[in-house]
Design an enzyme around this catalytic site. Structure first.
Site, mmCIF file in Angstrom:
data_model
loop_
_atom_site.group_PDB
_atom_site.id
_atom_site.type_symbol
_atom_site.label_atom_id
_atom_site.label_comp_id
_atom_site.label_asym_id
_atom_site.label_seq_id
_atom_site.Cartn_x
_atom_site.Cartn_y
_atom_site.Cartn_z
ATOM 1 N N ASP A 80 -14.897 -10.801 -29.142
ATOM 2 C CA ASP A 80 -14.115 -9.653 -29.600
ATOM 3 C C ASP A 80 -12.713 -10.134 -29.983
ATOM 4 O OD1 ASP A 80 -13.599 -10.195 -26.875
ATOM 5 O OD2 ASP A 80 -12.839 -8.165 -26.537
ATOM 6 N N ASP A 104 -9.809 -6.774 -17.460
ATOM 7 C CA ASP A 104 -8.707 -6.619 -18.407
ATOM 8 C C ASP A 104 -7.731 -5.591 -17.866
ATOM 9 O OD1 ASP A 104 -7.275 -6.942 -20.895
ATOM 10 O OD2 ASP A 104 -9.207 -7.498 -21.765
ATOM 11 N N CYS A 117 0.819 -1.213 0.000
ATOM 12 C CA CYS A 117 0.000 0.000 0.000
ATOM 13 C C CYS A 117 0.848 1.257 0.000
ATOM 14 C CB CYS A 117 -0.948 -0.002 1.190
ATOM 15 S SG CYS A 117 -2.464 -0.936 0.866
#
Length: 881
Positions: free
Chosen positions: A712, A551, A501
């Protein structure tokens, strides 16, 4: 001049001993020999002399002593140079004029660490004004007289933003762009050229302007087509009696006569007149005027002097004397005017031209520079000629470096007398130097043309062929060097930044970015960015099913705004391919290490591009995560919904259906070439436009025309995704190679031997092609393995609906939509293995010659192809069968 370096201990020790180098620089018609001495320093003052030994200019070239060989390289023969660490300052260049192309190249060959260079250009191909008349006359091709800015920027490692600057926020140091968010700068240079001064009534409606030059080639070709397609006599009036008007009038007449003769028509069918308010060529010697008056007389062109244009009508030009000159075509080549926005932004101007001192810096605003036609140099008034823009390149580059380094700027004094080589349409020229002139339609004129041609081609070559830069040597241990290149690559030095973090973008930066974004939302998002929480809450409407996908990839373009657009189109593609409507996304954004202001601007630019597309397609940004990293990267987790019965799946194909693809392919090879600075700018521009086009409407139209199977086209290439569909439906397909739409330049990149790094993995799927031996020699064949980014929809539709579907898609903004094949029930007859489910046909290899076999397609496990493309789950019962 020796100066101690204070930048680092490495630079202090880099210059041990004495270093002497000799460099030859050719700039237009001048040649300079530079000698550099450096002792314990990283910079040397350089004095340049002309062939006559006269002092011309001095500049600072920064060299890193013995580390010079580690300068970032051009890959292969010419490629992108490596980054030079975190961004400290932003240099923005507006316009790709003659001065700026020099700056771009020199800042690539001799980079300033910590400086990010961004070029904002309305056009990615900038014309060289010296060759424009030759292009009009037919002596040069379009490519021969245009500098392609994209390979130049790629070689140098600069960002290229293909947009138009419309203003400057001088107080906050931001460039306002026409079609996207503004960008920040620490130093700014403007080289945008000028526009036609068309205050004359009717000039805007009935003339073909020469300025701006970048569009005149197309306007001239359109005029040429009009003349050749009309059987009537064509009357052409050229307005403007300067050197530009003279050259263009003679060039156009020459070209028209040649084209008319080629078409079997009379060369006299085009009649020319040249109109000028004053004398012909008033800034040149009287002997030049006489020479060209004789040339015009011999060529049958009437010259109307000292009679300006009062108005332009559809078929005639009205002069100050009251004379009306019939004109079917009117070419406007008068004194051009500056663009208005620099003055409106607050820069001090001189009759609209940006007022600069002898250092080329604005007289009103520090850190803002201007060069070329748009600049007016105090104390040094000069004609608006390309030769002066070319000569301003080196001093502009020098002073930009000095400003960024905090050094004193140096004055530049342009020459008062210059050699002009003025072409006559045919391959002849006239030389003009002060009061001296010679040449014309003679052997001397032919020799002068060859000289001018040599000079012009030499200048163009400087920006069309980049030098090969030495590869960098990594700072690694001897043990690592001995271990080989793989180990060296793994041990490249990286900034000592925190992980976990600790790598997050700071809260204040993130808050400012979010406040500047126009964040799209939807009513289905119950908890989102409008009321931030630990997670987003999204309602699934009754009767709908949720569709989820994710993605993520690193940037492959240098423009974060465009990258943001492409990343979100790519991520949403899976959702659209299922026939689902994306309702919300969560973003995963990574920005390069840098100063807080640069991190903020980079993140804002990228997310502005993404949110612009999300707003266009009606999808909400519900949250996300951001972090710092080595490079720019962006991904999305997508939540969509669809009616179960409307879902399109890869396994939904039926025999006899037609295969349709909605976008052209070729992005993999194009951007592999772009990384090497081998792709032309206009190729890349068209590819980016295609990738930024959302497929939302395409998917909707496919559903409306009966599509039940869709995917796609992305990383596995057209063939890989087609094989997925075939395996899902236990069917085979015929793929028509000649009908597949291909992006401009993709085939040319293949001919250069350039393919994507993923191509070898995709090619392993060639085992799925039944007729590989017969089709492999087709030069287009490798494109079916080319990995795509943000590719189009690949779908099967009922044959009876195919033509209507294709027409609807083209009308909806997918002009490359094509029928590329059909679905068959059995394996191709030539198949020798059960996995050979695709027959690829072209004009010489037709499927009809062999047809189908009687063997049905069976589920086959192809996981050893190593791409993952063919890994279809097979039950134990199926395997037993």
């Amino acid at each position: 001049t020796n100066r101690p370096s204070t930048s680092s201990s490495n630079r202090r020790s880099a210059g041990e001993g004495s270093l002497r180098r000799s460099i030859a620089i050719d700039s237009c018609m001048d040649s300079a020999s530079l000698a550099i001495n450096a002792r314990q320093s990283s910079a040397a003052q350089v004095f340049a002399f002309t062939g006559r030994g006269e002092f011309r200019r001095k500049s600072t070239f920064a060299f890193k002593g013995s580390q010079r060989s580690r300068r970032a390289p051009a890959t292969a023969a010419m490629g992108k140079m490596n980054d030079s660490g975190p961004v400290v300052k932003d240099l923005v260049l507006i316009g790709g004029g003659h001065s700026h192309v020099y700056v771009l190249k020199m800042l690539g060959m001799n980079k300033l660490p910590g400086v990010r260079v961004t070029l904002v250009a309305k056009e990615v191909n900038t014309p060289y004004s010296g060759m424009l008349p030759g292009h009009i006359a037919g002596h040069y091709t379009w490519d021969e007289c245009h500098v392609d800015l994209r390979p130049l920027c790629t070689f140098a490692g600069h960002r290229l933003i293909h947009d138009e600057a419309v203003s400057i926020d001088l107080e906050n140091k931001r460039v306002i762009l026409k079609g996207r968010p503004s960008i920040s700068y620490d130093a700014l240079s403007i080289d945008i050229g000028i526009t036609p001064a068309k205050a004359v009534q009717g000039a805007s409606d009935y003339t073909t302007p020469v300025k701006p030059i970048y569009g005149f080639g197309e306007r001239w070709e359109a005029l040429l087509d009009r003349v050749l397609s009309s059987p009537a006599q064509t009357r052409v009036a050229v307005v403007g009696g300067g050197a530009g008007g003279v050259e263009l009038a003679l060039a156009m007449q020459h070209r028209l006569q040649v084209e008319l003769e080629k078409a079997g028509q009379s060369a006299d069918r085009a009649n020319f007149k040249l109109i000028t308010r004053g004398k012909l060529m008033p800034t040149h010697a009287s002997s030049i005027r006489k020479t060209f008056l004789d040339i015009f007389h011999d060529r049958g062109i009437e010259v109307i002097e000292e009679d300006g244009v009062e108005s332009v009508l559809k078929s005639e030009v009205v002069l100050s004397s009251g004379r009306k000159v019939p004109a079917d075509e009117c070419i406007w080549c008068t004194q051009a005017a500056p663009q208005s926005w620099p003055g409106e932004a607050g820069l001090e101007t001189d009759n609209g031209f940006i007022k600069v001192s002898a250092t080329l810096e604005s007289t009103s605003h520090s850190g803002v520079f201007a060069a070329g036609d748009v600049a007016s140099v105090v104390g040094h008034p000069r004609p608006k000629a390309g030769v002066f823009a070319v000569r301003q390149g080196p001093p502009l580059h020098d002073n930009l470096r000095r400003y960024l380094l905090g050094e004193k700027l140096v004055d530049f004094s342009p020459q008062k007398v210059f050699l002009g080589l003025i072409s006559t349409g045919s391959k002849h020229a006239v030389a003009s130097y002060g009061s001296v002139s010679f040449g014309g339609a003679s052997s001397t004129g032919a020799m002068l043309w060859k000289w001018k041609d040599h000079i012009d081609r030499k200048w163009m070559k400087m920006y069309q062929e980049m030098p090969v830069m030495a590869s960098p040597e990594p700072d690694v241990s001897e043990v690592a060097l001995a271990a080989g290149p793989a180990t060296i690559a793994a041990l490249q030095a990286v900034p000592m930044r925190c992980g976990g973090c600790g790598a997050k973008v700071g809260a204040s930066v993130l808050s400012r970015v979010m406040a500047r974004l126009n964040i799209p939302t939807r009513p289905e998002v119950e908890v989102g960015l409008d009321q931030p929480d630990d997670a987003a809450v999204i309602t699934v409407p009754p009767g709908m099913v949720a569709v989820h996908t994710v993605d993520f990839f690193r940037s492959f373009v240098d423009d974060p705004y465009i990258f943001g657009q492409i990343a979100v189109v790519h991520a949403l593609g899976d959702c659209w391919a299922m026939g689902a409507e994306p309702h919300a996304v969560l973003a995963i954004a990574q920005v390069p290490y840098g100063l807080e202001s640069q991190v903020e601007d980079e993140l804002w630019q990228m997310m502005s591009g993404a949110t612009a597309v999300l707003e266009e397609v009606g999808c909400a940004l519900a949250g996300g995560h951001s972090c710092e990293g080595a490079e720019l990267a962006l991904g999305f987790s997508v939540h969509g919904v669809a009616k179960r019965e409307k879902l399109m799946k890869k396994g939904g194909m039926k025999p006899g259906q037609v295969l349709i693809v909605t976008k052209p392919i070729g992005t993999g090879t194009l951007f592999a070439a772009d990384m090497r600075a081998k792709a032309e700018g206009r190729w890349v521009t068209k590819a980016l436009d295609s990738m930024r086009k959302p497929s939302a409407v395409a998917a909707q139209l496919l559903v409306e025309h009966g599509a039940k199977a869709c995917t796609d086209v992305t990383g596995f290439g057209l063939l890989g995704h087609l094989v997925e569909m075939c395996k899902g439906a236990n069917l085979a397909a015929v793929l028509d190679l000649d009908e597949i739409p291909v992006l401009d330049g993709a085939e040319e990149c293949l001919k250069m031997g350039i393919t994507s790094s993923l191509q070898p993995a995709n090619v392993r799927l060639s085992r799925a092609v039944a007729n590989q031996d017969g089709i492999a020699n087709n030069p287009r064949y490798p494109l079916i393995y080319d990995p795509q980014t943000a590719g189009g929809m690949l779908a099967s539709v009922p044959k009876e609906n195919a033509e209507a579907c294709i027409e609807a898609l083209r009308q909806a903004g997918y002009p490359s939509t094509c029928r590329i094949g059909e679905i068959i029930e059995h394996l191709p007859a030539v198949a020798t293995a059960p996995e050979q489910v695709v027959f690829v046909q072209d004009a010489q290899n037709q499927f009809s010659a062999s047809g189908e076999s009687k063997e049905r397609v069976r589920p086959i496990d192809l996981n050893n192809c190593e791409t993952g493309t063919c890994e279809i789950p097979i039950s134990k019962k199926q395997k037993a069968k």
